[in-house]
Design a protein around this motif. Sequence first.
Motif: not given
Length: 337
Positions: A3-7, A72-81
């Motif tokens: 998968q393509k994941i944007a962190v 084109d990311a399959d998932a976006l992972l939010f790890v921000i304040p």
Amino acid sequence: MKQKIAVLGPGSWGTALAQVLVENGHETILWGKNPAQVKEINEQHTNHHYLPDLILPTELKATISLEEAIKDADALLFVIPTKAIREVAHQVAAIVENQPYIIHASKGLEQISHKRISEVLAEEIPEDKRKEIIVLSGPSHAEEVAVHDITTITAASPELDAATYVQELFMNEYFRIYTNDDVIGVELGAALKNIIALGAGAMVGLGFGDNAKAAIMTRGLAEISRLGVALGANPLTFIGLSGVGDLIVTCTSVHSRNWRTGQLLGQGKKLEEILNNMGMIVEGVSTTKAALELSKQLGVEMPITEAIHSVLYEGKDIKIAAKDIMLRDGRIENEFS
């Protein structure tokens, strides 16, 4: 399946989770706003400010372009304040072209609205621009995940297929994921334990021992559970990984920024000085304010949270606050009060 994941968020936790994803064979890109940090990740394969001893996989890429990260990311992972979630989610909604899963691993409550992070994400990213929202939370220090210490956390979504998707993304021999459908409980356990960690650190800073640590963690868990149940959470969630598990790890370790902040407060340091020198967000400080306001709206008693609020925001002497907690009227323990 690859998968393509944007962190979104190259802090310590975002970086550690990105490393897990890369090691599991996924195309992973970190998004951040600091050009120097992004350049360091891409060229030196390090993130010294947050994880100084870690050498990152060369496959991990970083960018300052949000559009590039999420394309084109399959998932976006939010790890921000927590305070930045709404703004970044709004930006995502304006440019996202497919329908990615939305995962978040942040821990807090939005100020003023008192909303959980998944609620903010749902408001800002319309359903037609995303798949389900999943919460990723539990007892985990980025510093330990980065060196492959055994870790178990929870993926929560009302749709268990979505939670299972996240489980499959992250699972490996050192990083184990359990699924849960109680988003309210998982998010509140994640946010509120930071308040109790401030108190646990303060007890150590004041010179108290293990008895005090056990007292504040146990009664703190009662407060977390009371507020959570009032908001519709499953009480069993609070004896799981995102409840008592996260509480233990955050209240007992020098890796915890909230614990360290409390310890320094107990030693007499000023809050402003502590936060200026910490170099990273201490979510428990703002969460204390939001949680106390929310508890008063709901008529839920949270004496530890109230005491910590009085120290953080009202200038009360921390020794007096601790004494006042002990001198409250007697209670029956299993009255849940």
